[in-house]
Design an enzyme around this catalytic site. Sequence first.
Site: not given
Ligand code: BG6
Length: 481
Positions: A86-87, A142, A172, A176, A210, A229, A234
């Site tokens: 339980d945090l 995030k 993330h 890549k 996307e 987002d 990114h």
């Molecule tokens: C995430 C977003 O950080 O990155 C998502 O919250 C998005 O909405 C995703 O779809 C895209 O990541 P990738 O690696 O699929 O380009």
Amino acid sequence: MSFDLVFFGGTGDLTWRKLMPALFQAFRHGKLPPDGRILAVARDDRSDESYRAFIRERFVEVESAKRPSDDEFARFAEMLHYRRMDLSRPEDYQVLKGWIDERGADVAVLYLATSPYLFPVVCEQLGAAGLNGPKVRVVLEKPLGHDLASAQQINRAVRSAFAESQAFRIDHYLGKPAVQNLMALRFGNALFEPLWRRESIANIQITLAEGLGVGTRGDYYDTTGALRDMIQNHALQLLTMIAMEPPSTSDADAIRDEKLKVLRSLRPFTEESVGRDVVRGQYRAGRVDGLPVPGYLEEDKVPRASRCETFVALRTEVRNWRWAGVPFYLRTGKRLVSRDAQIVVNFRPAPHTIFPGPNRPNRLVIKLQPEDGLELHLQAAKGSSQSESLAPVFLDLDFDKAFASERVGAYERLLLDAIAGRLNLFVRSDEQEQAWRWVEPVLDAWARDDEPPRAYTAGTWGPAAASALVARDGAAWPEEH
Ligand code: BG6
């Protein structure tokens, strides 16, 4: 090297969808230090065995080449443990500390894969329990805040328990391989450096498109939107890597200092420039990959009158000697034509041409996904006649093919770096806060604006206003060439 890796939010989406598959790949490739334990903690009562079975079942959602055989999973699962926690309870942190201290591994990596509103309380509790010694690293996923104030609140809580060198903030995209290649392109090759400036470059376009919609995340997305987002993190991280000065060493802070300078040099938005330089859109029903898809307002868990943007295109400039006057365009959206992330460096046209036909400028396309490579667009004579106009050709470099067997996924790379203590691919608090500072006037202007986002049909490249944004400077998006 021995390690303990603890996932807070051990039964959550991020853990089973991304982190466990990434760890398994690292394990399969022999990259995970062998002497390690992975502990998932969450609220429900489970045994190690039932947690292992839970993770095993989730692997059916992973692409087939990345799924473990029974034998592989059995070996991987020996590292997996589960504890109920339980945090909000200090005693539970003491139990965790006991588990970590008892073995005394070389490092303990504490990964906060929980909802971000828990970050402050977890950091405080970790500090109070003494789970913040020099061997401990904390990894934060995030969204790191919703605006500048909430990001600062999280950072204050992190700082109250940990030194900056112990904080690993994940974006993330930085993991890549294609993004790491950007650094290699710029700082491992001298070829482009003399051209990498306002004298040779007309504009730079970063597209993160996307084909997917918001899927099952409608409730999260609706309070977030494309600017928070994708752009705040990114897209801005990519921009810093394109625009930064060469760092003097590969040291994490040498790199992050240069990235921060770029963020600080971005032209700030004003109420007036938001109206002129930022386009926001929201998808309507359409077709993606030939299949009909609903509009954003029809998506699950999305309020029917939502004004949340699913598309952003914007124009900015980096105000320094290298880049003054060069437009940087950032664009991202859901339900666009397809998944396509790329950076296009549009060079200036030849100052004088002796050939008939159009004077087409050179272009360098840095492809991030789905392919990972480089295209250099040039002009060539086909050779049949002197008076013929030049034909466009391009050099195409495919990194996936060139390095097929060595490519490592983003989360795999970042997890291994966190275990090894390499901070280069993680975001420092001042970078993150500066990125919020820069996007905030846009969020504020939108909050005051009565206009809803512009509608665009799913399966297109977004609202027409995004084309007009670049056309104003005499530019065009890559698909319009
Ligand atoms: C995430 C977003 O950080 O990155 C998502 O919250 C998005 O909405 C995703 O779809 C895209 O990541 P990738 O690696 O699929 O380009």
